[in-house]
Design an enzyme around this catalytic site. Sequence first.
Site, PDB file in Angstrom:
ATOM      1  N   HIS A  56      39.234  45.542  37.230  1.00 34.25           N
ATOM      2  CA  HIS A  56      39.177  45.780  38.663  1.00 34.25           C
ATOM      3  C   HIS A  56      40.539  45.460  39.276  1.00 34.25           C
ATOM      4  O   HIS A  56      41.357  44.746  38.680  1.00 34.25           O
ATOM      5  CB  HIS A  56      38.092  44.914  39.303  1.00 34.25           C
ATOM      6  CG  HIS A  56      36.705  45.374  38.994  1.00 34.25           C
ATOM      7  ND1 HIS A  56      35.594  44.928  39.679  1.00 34.25           N
ATOM      8  CD2 HIS A  56      36.230  46.256  38.063  1.00 34.25           C
ATOM      9  CE1 HIS A  56      34.509  45.507  39.197  1.00 34.25           C
ATOM     10  NE2 HIS A  56      34.869  46.307  38.209  1.00 34.25           N
ATOM     11  N   GLU A  58      41.401  43.485  41.647  1.00 39.98           N
ATOM     12  CA  GLU A  58      41.647  42.058  41.839  1.00 39.98           C
ATOM     13  C   GLU A  58      42.052  41.376  40.537  1.00 39.98           C
ATOM     14  O   GLU A  58      43.003  40.590  40.486  1.00 39.98           O
ATOM     15  CB  GLU A  58      40.401  41.362  42.397  1.00 39.98           C
ATOM     16  CG  GLU A  58      39.890  41.926  43.717  1.00 39.98           C
ATOM     17  CD  GLU A  58      38.794  42.966  43.506  1.00 39.98           C
ATOM     18  OE1 GLU A  58      39.004  43.911  42.737  1.00 39.98           O
ATOM     19  OE2 GLU A  58      37.734  42.820  44.135  1.00 39.98           O
ATOM     20  N   CYS A  86      33.448  41.912  44.023  1.00 39.75           N
ATOM     21  CA  CYS A  86      32.160  41.757  43.355  1.00 39.75           C
ATOM     22  C   CYS A  86      32.038  40.318  42.841  1.00 39.75           C
ATOM     23  O   CYS A  86      32.946  39.496  43.006  1.00 39.75           O
ATOM     24  CB  CYS A  86      32.051  42.748  42.198  1.00 39.75           C
ATOM     25  SG  CYS A  86      33.217  42.426  40.852  1.00 39.75           S
ATOM     26  N   CYS A  89      34.906  39.384  40.316  1.00 45.56           N
ATOM     27  CA  CYS A  89      36.210  39.156  40.932  1.00 45.56           C
ATOM     28  C   CYS A  89      36.189  37.941  41.849  1.00 45.56           C
ATOM     29  O   CYS A  89      37.186  37.203  41.936  1.00 45.56           O
ATOM     30  CB  CYS A  89      36.646  40.409  41.690  1.00 45.56           C
ATOM     31  SG  CYS A  89      36.936  41.829  40.595  1.00 45.56           S
TER      32      CYS A  89
END
Length: 338
Positions: A56, A58, A86, A89
């Site tokens: 992701h 992040e 999410c 993260c």
Amino acid sequence: MTHSPEDIGFMQLALRQAQAAADAGEVPVGAVVVRAGQVIASAHNAPLASLDPTAHAEVNAMRAAAQALGNYRLDDCTLYVTLEPCAMCSGAALHARFKRVVFGAIEPKTGAAGSVLNLFANEHINHQTQVTGGVLADECAAVLQDFFEQRRVQQQLRKVPLREDALRTPDGAFAGLDVPLEMSHFSADLPALEGLRLHWFDNRKDGQAAPHVYIHGLDAWSVQYMAQLQSTEPVVALDLPGFGMSDKPKKVATHRIAWHAQVLSEFLASLQPAPVALHAPRVMAPLLTKLALPIHWIESLALPAALRDAPYPDRGHMAGPRALSTLLADPTPTPKRS
């Protein structure tokens, strides 16, 4: 709520990363890590390209920041991300000891910074991170909405019913080959197509860039322009009906020069902004005589056999190349494919 100019400025940088993700065919989420007013790292979503479910925006930004600072603790840093993190993260941000997390659009399905749950508000966790949401929320949401709308349109075009008098090469024929499917586009609404599906590659990251349009030769298709598609020049590479990933009328008689010329004319007229120029092998000249565009004649490069043959799994798919080889009086016959 009024947000600080600093938060807005760094979120704009994260939005650039989100757009880079969209251009690469990834869900458009971008992130930057900032310390003392300086960007330490920036990244975007890349799970598809990296085959990594943890990639992701992040996480990618955190990894880069930790490497840059030589420390996995980022306790004097702020994480900016265009979409609410999410659970994965959010947990990683807490473990990295971020001072702040600033996000743009909310994520009502998986958001773990206040939407579905709020890990940052859990008092039992041994580190507390300040969270600010809604920075440039509309702009961040718009990038996502545009991406998924375009994906829905392309998915619907992939489902366009196939005419009984035509063939369509299945997507599986291109699996494992160096084909830039993330650049694929389809259209079925040009009048001359009469419901056939037309395919082209488009490398433009800026939708307002006027493209150079490339037309393939008789024994090739748009993938022959891979080098151009991978360049910084805005390029559209078209598959004529019967070629490449476009639908393929089975009857040789369908493939008249006037019809192909009309399809090409309508396609070029549909492009916005208008094309800068057309690039094509000279053998294709009879299709281009009525076009009011500068034409640059180029050599038709030979493709590796696997790429050349992928759209033509059997002779039924070869009506277009066979017909135009005859109509355009190409002195070199189209090689037979097994």
